[in-house]
Design a protein around this motif. Sequence first.
Motif, PDB file in Angstrom:
ATOM      1  N   THR A 351     -48.791 -18.860  11.126  1.00  0.00           N
ATOM      2  CA  THR A 351     -49.661 -19.697  10.292  1.00  0.00           C
ATOM      3  C   THR A 351     -50.127 -18.966   9.037  1.00  0.00           C
ATOM      4  O   THR A 351     -50.605 -19.604   8.092  1.00  0.00           O
ATOM      5  CB  THR A 351     -50.897 -20.168  11.077  1.00  0.00           C
ATOM      6  OG1 THR A 351     -51.698 -19.028  11.443  1.00  0.00           O
ATOM      7  CG2 THR A 351     -50.491 -20.927  12.329  1.00  0.00           C
ATOM      8  N   GLN A 353     -52.708 -17.166   8.452  1.00  0.00           N
ATOM      9  CA  GLN A 353     -54.143 -17.254   8.176  1.00  0.00           C
ATOM     10  C   GLN A 353     -54.746 -15.838   8.205  1.00  0.00           C
ATOM     11  O   GLN A 353     -55.564 -15.513   9.055  1.00  0.00           O
ATOM     12  CB  GLN A 353     -54.813 -18.167   9.196  1.00  0.00           C
ATOM     13  CG  GLN A 353     -54.287 -19.593   9.197  1.00  0.00           C
ATOM     14  CD  GLN A 353     -54.975 -20.470  10.224  1.00  0.00           C
ATOM     15  OE1 GLN A 353     -56.176 -20.727  10.131  1.00  0.00           O
ATOM     16  NE2 GLN A 353     -54.224 -20.919  11.213  1.00  0.00           N
ATOM     17  N   ARG A 516     -40.267 -20.230   8.873  1.00  0.00           N
ATOM     18  CA  ARG A 516     -40.574 -19.348   7.748  1.00  0.00           C
ATOM     19  C   ARG A 516     -39.309 -18.869   7.032  1.00  0.00           C
ATOM     20  O   ARG A 516     -39.315 -18.690   5.810  1.00  0.00           O
ATOM     21  CB  ARG A 516     -41.378 -18.144   8.237  1.00  0.00           C
ATOM     22  CG  ARG A 516     -42.809 -18.466   8.623  1.00  0.00           C
ATOM     23  CD  ARG A 516     -43.669 -18.698   7.397  1.00  0.00           C
ATOM     24  NE  ARG A 516     -44.966 -19.285   7.752  1.00  0.00           N
ATOM     25  CZ  ARG A 516     -45.806 -19.793   6.870  1.00  0.00           C
ATOM     26  NH1 ARG A 516     -45.485 -19.798   5.580  1.00  0.00           N
ATOM     27  NH2 ARG A 516     -46.960 -20.309   7.254  1.00  0.00           N
ATOM     28  N   TYR A 538     -34.833 -27.431   1.842  1.00  0.00           N
ATOM     29  CA  TYR A 538     -36.115 -28.126   1.931  1.00  0.00           C
ATOM     30  C   TYR A 538     -35.979 -29.407   2.768  1.00  0.00           C
ATOM     31  O   TYR A 538     -36.893 -29.767   3.520  1.00  0.00           O
ATOM     32  CB  TYR A 538     -36.644 -28.458   0.542  1.00  0.00           C
ATOM     33  CG  TYR A 538     -37.410 -27.335  -0.108  1.00  0.00           C
ATOM     34  CD1 TYR A 538     -38.485 -26.743   0.533  1.00  0.00           C
ATOM     35  CD2 TYR A 538     -37.069 -26.880  -1.388  1.00  0.00           C
ATOM     36  CE1 TYR A 538     -39.202 -25.714  -0.069  1.00  0.00           C
ATOM     37  CE2 TYR A 538     -37.780 -25.852  -2.006  1.00  0.00           C
ATOM     38  CZ  TYR A 538     -38.845 -25.275  -1.333  1.00  0.00           C
ATOM     39  OH  TYR A 538     -39.555 -24.255  -1.929  1.00  0.00           O
ATOM     40  N   GLN A 551     -51.027 -32.326   5.982  1.00  0.00           N
ATOM     41  CA  GLN A 551     -51.743 -31.525   4.976  1.00  0.00           C
ATOM     42  C   GLN A 551     -51.446 -30.031   5.042  1.00  0.00           C
ATOM     43  O   GLN A 551     -52.164 -29.237   4.413  1.00  0.00           O
ATOM     44  CB  GLN A 551     -53.265 -31.744   5.082  1.00  0.00           C
ATOM     45  CG  GLN A 551     -53.708 -33.197   5.011  1.00  0.00           C
ATOM     46  CD  GLN A 551     -53.169 -33.911   3.778  1.00  0.00           C
ATOM     47  OE1 GLN A 551     -53.214 -33.379   2.678  1.00  0.00           O
ATOM     48  NE2 GLN A 551     -52.632 -35.114   3.973  1.00  0.00           N
ATOM     49  N   LEU A 552     -50.428 -29.608   5.765  1.00  0.00           N
ATOM     50  CA  LEU A 552     -50.068 -28.190   5.742  1.00  0.00           C
ATOM     51  C   LEU A 552     -49.418 -27.871   4.399  1.00  0.00           C
ATOM     52  O   LEU A 552     -48.559 -28.613   3.917  1.00  0.00           O
ATOM     53  CB  LEU A 552     -49.121 -27.847   6.884  1.00  0.00           C
ATOM     54  CG  LEU A 552     -49.712 -27.855   8.297  1.00  0.00           C
ATOM     55  CD1 LEU A 552     -48.647 -27.518   9.323  1.00  0.00           C
ATOM     56  CD2 LEU A 552     -50.870 -26.874   8.397  1.00  0.00           C
ATOM     57  N   ALA A 553     -49.798 -26.744   3.820  1.00  0.00           N
ATOM     58  CA  ALA A 553     -49.311 -26.379   2.490  1.00  0.00           C
ATOM     59  C   ALA A 553     -47.791 -26.236   2.472  1.00  0.00           C
ATOM     60  O   ALA A 553     -47.138 -26.592   1.478  1.00  0.00           O
ATOM     61  CB  ALA A 553     -49.972 -25.077   2.043  1.00  0.00           C
ATOM     62  N   GLU A 554     -47.227 -25.720   3.554  1.00  0.00           N
ATOM     63  CA  GLU A 554     -45.782 -25.517   3.602  1.00  0.00           C
ATOM     64  C   GLU A 554     -45.033 -26.851   3.516  1.00  0.00           C
ATOM     65  O   GLU A 554     -44.018 -26.966   2.808  1.00  0.00           O
ATOM     66  CB  GLU A 554     -45.393 -24.794   4.903  1.00  0.00           C
ATOM     67  CG  GLU A 554     -45.964 -23.400   5.037  1.00  0.00           C
ATOM     68  CD  GLU A 554     -47.358 -23.385   5.656  1.00  0.00           C
ATOM     69  OE1 GLU A 554     -47.791 -22.309   6.078  1.00  0.00           O
ATOM     70  OE2 GLU A 554     -47.996 -24.469   5.728  1.00  0.00           O
ATOM     71  N   GLN A 556     -46.214 -29.644   2.238  1.00  0.00           N
ATOM     72  CA  GLN A 556     -46.439 -30.206   0.907  1.00  0.00           C
ATOM     73  C   GLN A 556     -45.513 -29.576  -0.126  1.00  0.00           C
ATOM     74  O   GLN A 556     -45.009 -30.258  -1.022  1.00  0.00           O
ATOM     75  CB  GLN A 556     -47.906 -30.014   0.507  1.00  0.00           C
ATOM     76  CG  GLN A 556     -48.871 -30.850   1.334  1.00  0.00           C
ATOM     77  CD  GLN A 556     -50.324 -30.609   0.959  1.00  0.00           C
ATOM     78  OE1 GLN A 556     -50.628 -29.773   0.109  1.00  0.00           O
ATOM     79  NE2 GLN A 556     -51.223 -31.342   1.599  1.00  0.00           N
ATOM     80  N   GLU A 557     -45.274 -28.275   0.011  1.00  0.00           N
ATOM     81  CA  GLU A 557     -44.340 -27.585  -0.888  1.00  0.00           C
ATOM     82  C   GLU A 557     -42.952 -28.195  -0.810  1.00  0.00           C
ATOM     83  O   GLU A 557     -42.320 -28.495  -1.833  1.00  0.00           O
ATOM     84  CB  GLU A 557     -44.283 -26.091  -0.534  1.00  0.00           C
ATOM     85  CG  GLU A 557     -43.207 -25.310  -1.275  1.00  0.00           C
ATOM     86  CD  GLU A 557     -43.014 -23.919  -0.707  1.00  0.00           C
ATOM     87  OE1 GLU A 557     -41.890 -23.375  -0.847  1.00  0.00           O
ATOM     88  OE2 GLU A 557     -43.954 -23.357  -0.105  1.00  0.00           O
TER      89      GLU A 557
END
Length: 571
Positions: A351, A353, A516, A538, A551-554, A556-557
Amino acid sequence: MTLTGPLHLYFLLVACLITMPVAPTTAHQAAQSPSNPANQDELGTVDFPTSTRSREAQAHFLRGVAALHSFWYPVALEEFRAATKIDPDFAMGYWGEAMVQNHPLWGDPQETEAARRALARITMTPELTVRERAYIEAVTVLYGEGNKSSRDRAYARAMQKVYRDYPDDIEAALFYALALLGSAGDGLQGSQKRLLAGMIASTVFGQQPHHPGAAHYVIHAYDNPKDAHRALDAALLYADIAPAAPHARHMPAHIFVQLGMWPEAVASNLAAWEASDAWVMQNGHSPSKRDYHSLQWMQYAYLQLGRYEKAESLLDTMRKSWAGFPKDQPRSLYDGGYILARMAASYLVETQQWDKAEAILGPALPLSTGESPGADTSSKAFATLAQTPIIFARGLAAAMERSALQAQESITALRAISREPGPDSMPFMKELRRSAELQTMKIAAALDIAQGKHDAAIRKMEQATALIDAAPPSGPPPSIKPVHELFGEILLRAGRPDAAAKHFDKALDRHPARARSLLGAAAAATQNGDSRQALTLYSKFIDQWQHADPQLAELQEAQMYFRQSRAEDEH
């Protein structure tokens, strides 16, 4: 290409061995006690005639063998002891009790003295067949003189003889295959042994697709990304062959993980966890007996699917469960502590974090390598093992946050572990020291890149990749963060996307469909101007994370790149 010399002779031997006919029974076996080759209470179909005159003892024996093939050792032991209680002269019952004391693929210490006590109860009566004597002589070698690795090799040779003397005996074929896996070791010779074991087990699986050992050993033999496709049929069937055994439900996940089949890996481990939980509840066992290994693998699969909330809930389950483990059973405590540590470390690293490292990892595990009630040398070694994932994850987080002092503390601790003299009689100790050495390199390289020392970070990662490439991959990354994946991320930060792409490719070769690595490979392709490859990667990532937490940034990217690419195509 023409093969000559020893390698040619090896493959000739393989071809000869795997084409030996394997039939359910021979005429000699059929003359022994009826084996009742029915499904052994949802443990699979096993046909293993013996000389006991008791049908009831034979039924317990068969169930014990079926459980043994699925590594359900507590149940196997109960069944073999039930068989010898009914028939105290049942030699093969004591053979089974001895076999239970050796866990050839798990790396835990062999219970040698318990096995020898069981074997001492065998009386070589005239009723024993020549075949039964061969099995007993082979297992006696396993618990004979010498160190564990030499006895493993000697046992494999003994089982090879039984296999050759009784080419129609399915059990001889499968126990020989297992002996090969248990004595394989590293390097080319180890790979050849695993290949031979896989071929033998595959032959039996083709003829007896409901035998638990056949499916099980095929999976173990081909548990690597290159060969995993050979075991997919066995993986898809094994849980249905022996649904009562938690390990049988878990093992298909080994192949699913190697092939990047994450939803299937989740389902497999969930089934194993639920089966073990039901068994514990029904039999009044301690909660420490549940299959936490499957819980850990389930969490890993959820992380690859972007299901972070679910992965966090499983970590919480493990943390609460471990708090209730019996404190007077150090081995169980350390085993559970290691799984807890791996789950916490994996959650943090996947994650990313980093600023929440202390909250996620929690305090150091309350385990001591010093004297404690019931502790022995092996337990102390396991206590050391249990600490390493937390030490590594804390150090990596500190490096990412540019906290040089905290990162150095982890490096110092891991270097001490890498030089730990520990007992080499336990195979995991060698791997532990090697893994600790790699972890120090990764933390140091991450700190270098965070401090802008690009060249220093790259040199360290080159050394790390040289070490890791010498060993074949198997299952989830043993050191939490794959070396090639981290190297790719470091190269991206160093402004070298072309080199990064190559390392992400290697990472995906070793651990297919890791989230990842997919994301990193897509970013490298974008920076290299390879829009087609970036879109492919992608898109694969979006498909893999289609049920990810929102809403996870990954995510959204990936979605943003996909939308931009579609917009450009429309114009």
